[in-house]
Scaffold this motif. Structure first.
Motif, PDB file in Angstrom:
ATOM      1  N   ALA A   1       0.827  -1.204   0.000  1.00 16.87           N
ATOM      2  CA  ALA A   1       0.000   0.000   0.000  1.00 16.87           C
ATOM      3  C   ALA A   1       0.865   1.259   0.000  1.00 16.87           C
ATOM      4  O   ALA A   1       0.580   2.226  -0.718  1.00 16.87           O
ATOM      5  CB  ALA A   1      -0.940  -0.004   1.203  1.00 16.87           C
ATOM      6  N   GLN A   2       1.933   1.262   0.814  1.00 14.02           N
ATOM      7  CA  GLN A   2       2.791   2.434   0.872  1.00 14.02           C
ATOM      8  C   GLN A   2       3.508   2.653  -0.448  1.00 14.02           C
ATOM      9  O   GLN A   2       3.599   3.777  -0.950  1.00 14.02           O
ATOM     10  CB  GLN A   2       3.818   2.281   1.990  1.00 14.02           C
ATOM     11  CG  GLN A   2       4.752   3.471   2.139  1.00 14.02           C
ATOM     12  CD  GLN A   2       4.011   4.753   2.428  1.00 14.02           C
ATOM     13  OE1 GLN A   2       3.577   4.974   3.553  1.00 14.02           O
ATOM     14  NE2 GLN A   2       3.831   5.606   1.430  1.00 14.02           N
ATOM     15  N   MET A   3       4.035   1.585  -1.041  1.00 13.48           N
ATOM     16  CA  MET A   3       4.737   1.725  -2.309  1.00 13.48           C
ATOM     17  C   MET A   3       3.786   2.196  -3.409  1.00 13.48           C
ATOM     18  O   MET A   3       4.149   3.050  -4.241  1.00 13.48           O
ATOM     19  CB  MET A   3       5.384   0.397  -2.702  1.00 13.48           C
ATOM     20  CG  MET A   3       6.292   0.498  -3.915  1.00 13.48           C
ATOM     21  SD  MET A   3       7.734   1.591  -3.672  1.00 13.48           S
ATOM     22  CE  MET A   3       8.728   0.572  -2.575  1.00 13.48           C
ATOM     23  N   ALA A   4       2.579   1.664  -3.423  1.00 16.53           N
ATOM     24  CA  ALA A   4       1.590   2.085  -4.415  1.00 16.53           C
ATOM     25  C   ALA A   4       1.286   3.571  -4.286  1.00 16.53           C
ATOM     26  O   ALA A   4       1.144   4.284  -5.289  1.00 16.53           O
ATOM     27  CB  ALA A   4       0.313   1.264  -4.270  1.00 16.53           C
TER      28      ALA A   4
ATOM     29  N   ASP B   1       2.071   6.457  -7.081  1.00 13.08           N
ATOM     30  CA  ASP B   1       0.981   7.329  -7.517  1.00 13.08           C
ATOM     31  C   ASP B   1       1.361   8.797  -7.353  1.00 13.08           C
ATOM     32  O   ASP B   1       1.137   9.623  -8.252  1.00 13.08           O
ATOM     33  CB  ASP B   1      -0.281   7.009  -6.711  1.00 13.08           C
ATOM     34  CG  ASP B   1      -1.467   7.851  -7.113  1.00 13.08           C
ATOM     35  OD1 ASP B   1      -1.819   7.870  -8.310  1.00 13.08           O
ATOM     36  OD2 ASP B   1      -2.049   8.520  -6.236  1.00 13.08           O
ATOM     37  N   ASP B   2       1.953   9.134  -6.215  1.00 16.89           N
ATOM     38  CA  ASP B   2       2.362  10.514  -5.961  1.00 16.89           C
ATOM     39  C   ASP B   2       3.434  10.985  -6.941  1.00 16.89           C
ATOM     40  O   ASP B   2       3.559  12.182  -7.211  1.00 16.89           O
ATOM     41  CB  ASP B   2       2.885  10.665  -4.527  1.00 16.89           C
ATOM     42  CG  ASP B   2       1.782  10.580  -3.491  1.00 16.89           C
ATOM     43  OD1 ASP B   2       0.608  10.701  -3.870  1.00 16.89           O
ATOM     44  OD2 ASP B   2       2.083  10.366  -2.304  1.00 16.89           O
ATOM     45  N   ALA B   3       4.214  10.045  -7.474  1.00 17.52           N
ATOM     46  CA  ALA B   3       5.263  10.385  -8.445  1.00 17.52           C
ATOM     47  C   ALA B   3       4.693  10.565  -9.849  1.00 17.52           C
ATOM     48  O   ALA B   3       5.444  10.864 -10.789  1.00 17.52           O
ATOM     49  CB  ALA B   3       6.335   9.302  -8.458  1.00 17.52           C
ATOM     50  N   GLY B   4       3.380  10.379  -9.995  1.00 22.71           N
ATOM     51  CA  GLY B   4       2.741  10.575 -11.286  1.00 22.71           C
ATOM     52  C   GLY B   4       2.803   9.369 -12.197  1.00 22.71           C
ATOM     53  O   GLY B   4       2.605   9.490 -13.412  1.00 22.71           O
TER      54      GLY B   4
END
Length: 340
Positions: A281-284, A288-291
């Motif tokens: 979940a954290q990696m996802a 996502d935040d990195a676009g």
């Protein structure tokens, strides 16, 4: 990316009450720079561990930050709940020139510098035995086989290997790319990588000294980027992912290889690990935040489990910009066809 939602009156009052104290505001401002432990925050603020822990507890209860235990350490990060996002918006109104906040940022830089020096010393001492150490923890043969399958047989133009270490990824993928660049902040590792590339006659790859948080490469340049067993050494993995994502050209792919969550505390003391693996979940969320779009997660679990065996995950992500462009072109083509 997550959209900010509205919150109720009572929620806002509770959030403001939770943040409405000087130390807690300082903690919230510091956590905007990345995940930090109680030890980190105690060193920065110059306050006792019980006092800092109490303020953190109140911030967690107010849903302003989140608490993530990792072995005997606990990391804190800003909450992405509506309340947490509201608090972040308020923090953006703080004057960055405030003397207290500036001093906190200076101490934060000192803490991160000490952590980086610890890792650098480990790299320098372990450079000649790095591959052996990795093999002790997880089967590199299985990891490399899975990586090759994810990369596929189709050749591509440019490869970026972030935290190249011994240069193994440059060797492994040499038949797939036209040109490659490996980046590392350890001069000892770079010397070993150059020797390995010479030995394997890999002439279309080069290695450079550089900071993972400020990569010495052009933006929008690489077709594939690999971050292989690097993130667990970093204070701020999310920032490293964002920096690497910016180096990808539209449609470029990112492969992240790292450990699943584990409890092997000796890796902190003996091998300078800052993080004991990463949950999906954290990696996802970071991807996502990195676009980027997360395409798949591959789990590599040892066939013969033992106390010191580690599971490796491989996350495959892609820059969506070329996909958006393709969808737009298809939509235009459809509209034109219907119009005709």
């Amino acid at each position: 990316m997550r959209e900010q939602k509205t919150i109720g009156l009572e929620q806002l009052v509770e959030a403001l009450r939770g943040a409405g104290e000087t130390t807690r505001l300082r903690l919230l401002a510091l956590l905007q720079s990345g995940d930090l432990t109680v030890k980190d925050l105690t060193q920065i603020l110059g306050q006792s561990q019980p006092r800092v822990s109490r303020h953190l507890k109140l911030l967690v209860e107010a849903a302003l930050i989140e608490r993530f235990p990792e072995g005997s350490w606990v990391y804190y990060r800003p909450s992405k709940s509506p309340v947490g996002l509201t608090a972040q918006a308020l923090l953006n109104t703080l004057n960055p020139s405030d003397s207290i906040l500036q001093r906190d940022q200076e101490r934060l830089a000192e803490v991160k510098s000490r952590n980086a020096e610890t890792a650098a010393r480990y790299f320098a001492q372990s450079a000649q035995h790095w591959d052996r150490i990795r093999s002790h923890h997880i089967s590199e043969r299985a990891v490399e086989k899975a990586l090759l399958e994810l990369v596929g047989d189709k050749p591509f133009g440019t490869l970026l290997d972030v935290g190249t270490g011994t240069g193994r990824m440059l060797e492994l993928l040499q038949g797939h790319y036209a040109d490659a660049v490996g980046i590392d902040s350890s001069l000892e590792m770079l010397a070993l990588a150059r020797a390995n590339l010479d030995a394997s006659k890999t002439t279309h790859a080069q290695v450079r000294f550089g900071d993972i948080f400020n990569l010495p490469v052009a933006r929008n340049t690489f077709d594939v980027a690999v971050v292989h067993q690097v993130l667990h050494f970093l204070d701020d993995p999310a920032r490293a992912i964002k920096e690497t994502a910016q180096a990808l050209r539209p449609g470029g792919r990112l492969l992240i290889v790292d450990f699943a969550p584990h409890q092997l505390e000796f890796l902190r003391n003996e091998h300078a690990h800052r993080r004991l693996g990463f949950d999906e979940a954290q990696m996802a969320s970071w991807i996502d935040d990195a676009g980027l779009d997360l395409l798949s997660t591959t789990h590599l679990t040892p066939e013969k489990p033992r106390p010191d065996a580690l599971t490796v995950n491989i996350w495959l992500a892609q820059d969506p910009r070329i996909l958006i462009a393709a969808d737009t072109m298809q939509t235009r083509s459809t509209v034109t066809s219907e119009t005709v």
